[in-house]
Design a protein around this motif. Sequence first.
Motif, PDB file in Angstrom:
ATOM      1  N   LEU A  71      27.212  -0.908 -21.776  1.00 49.25           N
ATOM      2  CA  LEU A  71      27.141  -0.978 -23.241  1.00 49.25           C
ATOM      3  C   LEU A  71      26.290  -2.160 -23.683  1.00 49.25           C
ATOM      4  CD1 LEU A  71      30.934  -0.313 -23.940  1.00 49.25           C
ATOM      5  CD2 LEU A  71      29.085   1.380 -23.756  1.00 49.25           C
ATOM      6  N   LEU A  77      22.536  -1.299 -27.346  1.00 54.57           N
ATOM      7  CA  LEU A  77      23.075  -0.402 -28.368  1.00 54.57           C
ATOM      8  C   LEU A  77      21.937   0.126 -29.233  1.00 54.57           C
ATOM      9  CD1 LEU A  77      26.182  -2.537 -29.399  1.00 54.57           C
ATOM     10  CD2 LEU A  77      26.014  -0.764 -27.643  1.00 54.57           C
ATOM     11  N   PRO A  78      22.070   1.357 -29.748  1.00 55.65           N
ATOM     12  CA  PRO A  78      23.185   2.283 -29.532  1.00 55.65           C
ATOM     13  C   PRO A  78      23.144   2.916 -28.142  1.00 55.65           C
ATOM     14  CG  PRO A  78      21.471   3.346 -30.813  1.00 55.65           C
ATOM     15  CD  PRO A  78      21.035   1.914 -30.643  1.00 55.65           C
ATOM     16  N   VAL A  79      24.303   3.394 -27.723  1.00 58.87           N
ATOM     17  CA  VAL A  79      24.420   4.075 -26.433  1.00 58.87           C
ATOM     18  C   VAL A  79      24.363   5.576 -26.701  1.00 58.87           C
ATOM     19  CG1 VAL A  79      25.862   4.455 -24.416  1.00 58.87           C
ATOM     20  CG2 VAL A  79      25.822   2.205 -25.501  1.00 58.87           C
ATOM     21  N   GLU A  80      23.314   6.220 -26.230  1.00 59.46           N
ATOM     22  CA  GLU A  80      23.134   7.642 -26.475  1.00 59.46           C
ATOM     23  C   GLU A  80      24.031   8.472 -25.557  1.00 59.46           C
ATOM     24  OE1 GLU A  80      19.024   8.582 -26.162  1.00 59.46           O
ATOM     25  OE2 GLU A  80      18.447   7.364 -27.906  1.00 59.46           O
ATOM     26  N   THR A  81      24.509   9.576 -26.103  1.00 58.98           N
ATOM     27  CA  THR A  81      25.463  10.409 -25.367  1.00 58.98           C
ATOM     28  C   THR A  81      24.802  11.327 -24.345  1.00 58.98           C
ATOM     29  OG1 THR A  81      25.364  12.088 -27.115  1.00 58.98           O
ATOM     30  CG2 THR A  81      27.098  10.407 -27.277  1.00 58.98           C
ATOM     31  N   ARG A  96      30.617   5.701 -30.133  1.00 55.18           N
ATOM     32  CA  ARG A  96      31.069   4.905 -31.269  1.00 55.18           C
ATOM     33  C   ARG A  96      32.278   4.015 -30.968  1.00 55.18           C
ATOM     34  NH1 ARG A  96      26.889   5.015 -34.883  1.00 55.18           N
ATOM     35  NH2 ARG A  96      26.350   7.155 -35.465  1.00 55.18           N
ATOM     36  N   GLU A  97      33.164   4.512 -30.113  1.00 56.83           N
ATOM     37  CA  GLU A  97      34.427   3.787 -29.929  1.00 56.83           C
ATOM     38  C   GLU A  97      35.062   4.168 -28.606  1.00 56.83           C
ATOM     39  OE1 GLU A  97      37.551   3.175 -33.290  1.00 56.83           O
ATOM     40  OE2 GLU A  97      38.308   4.853 -32.070  1.00 56.83           O
ATOM     41  N   VAL A 116      31.830   0.248 -30.423  1.00 60.53           N
ATOM     42  CA  VAL A 116      30.532   0.171 -29.763  1.00 60.53           C
ATOM     43  C   VAL A 116      29.472   0.084 -30.857  1.00 60.53           C
ATOM     44  CG1 VAL A 116      29.002   1.233 -28.069  1.00 60.53           C
ATOM     45  CG2 VAL A 116      31.480   1.528 -27.865  1.00 60.53           C
ATOM     46  N   GLU A 117      29.232  -1.150 -31.315  1.00 60.53           N
ATOM     47  CA  GLU A 117      28.320  -1.334 -32.457  1.00 60.53           C
ATOM     48  C   GLU A 117      27.629  -2.677 -32.355  1.00 60.53           C
ATOM     49  OE1 GLU A 117      31.512  -3.191 -35.631  1.00 60.53           O
ATOM     50  OE2 GLU A 117      31.123  -1.021 -35.659  1.00 60.53           O
ATOM     51  N   GLU A 130      25.774   9.396 -30.407  1.00 59.28           N
ATOM     52  CA  GLU A 130      25.957   8.020 -29.942  1.00 59.28           C
ATOM     53  C   GLU A 130      27.430   7.743 -29.655  1.00 59.28           C
ATOM     54  OE1 GLU A 130      24.371   5.434 -32.902  1.00 59.28           O
ATOM     55  OE2 GLU A 130      22.323   6.203 -32.721  1.00 59.28           O
ATOM     56  N   THR A 174      32.507   9.890 -29.819  1.00 61.67           N
ATOM     57  CA  THR A 174      31.074   9.951 -30.086  1.00 61.67           C
ATOM     58  C   THR A 174      30.821  10.550 -31.465  1.00 61.67           C
ATOM     59  OG1 THR A 174      30.839  12.146 -29.082  1.00 61.67           O
ATOM     60  CG2 THR A 174      30.589  10.247 -27.631  1.00 61.67           C
TER      61      THR A 174
END
Length: 223
Positions: free
Chosen positions: A76, A79-83, A135-136, A222-223, A133, A129
């Motif tokens: 992580l 950021l952002p972490v792509e799915t 998110r948490e 995740v921000e 992205e 997600t």
Amino acid sequence: MSDFPSKVPEWVRWIPAVVLSAIIIAAVAFAASQGPRLAAGPGPAETNEVDDLNFSVFTEEGLAFIEEQRIPRLDLRELPVETEPLGLPADGELVIGPHPQELDYRLVLLASGGDGGARFTTSTFTISTEAGEVRELRVAPPREITFGSFRDVEAFAVESAERFGYAPIANGTLLELVLAAQESGQPETTRTESGDRIGLPAHLEITCFGNAFCEPVFVIAVE
């Protein structure tokens, strides 16, 4: 000592040395083939089980590997972490666990700030997600504290405060929550302030029930 010559054939005396040599050869062969798999990190892995840097992916093969090794790893730091590269749904939730053999996972998160991430011993965790992205993450504690008495969970919350950088909950907070749940007949929830000690905003969410048991979960944004 007897002066009579030994009746044991000479070749028999070599058996221990031969056996020892065989054991050594077997041990070396085992170490060469299995050593990497017994190391701290998840590996070695086949194609599609992890990415090029040995971080987890959540394809069918990747999930099977996670269940086998129980050491999921998420990068992580950028950021952002792509799915899509991780095999995660663009919108939704993916729940890992509980393990079919009732074992905990050793979740590793890497972050760019603070302590550079964190390691969790967890019975189950959820990746949320949105719009392609991550998110948490919601990470349960170890199995023995996943659903515990309010006293045990309160002690766990206090012990975890410094590690995550949030203010400890006040003494008696969870008892008040249990009493409120008994009065309302519904679970009652409290949250700590967010801390960024691990390099990502994180707080502890605790839900208590009228039977004096509580359920804690770490929430990492995740921000």
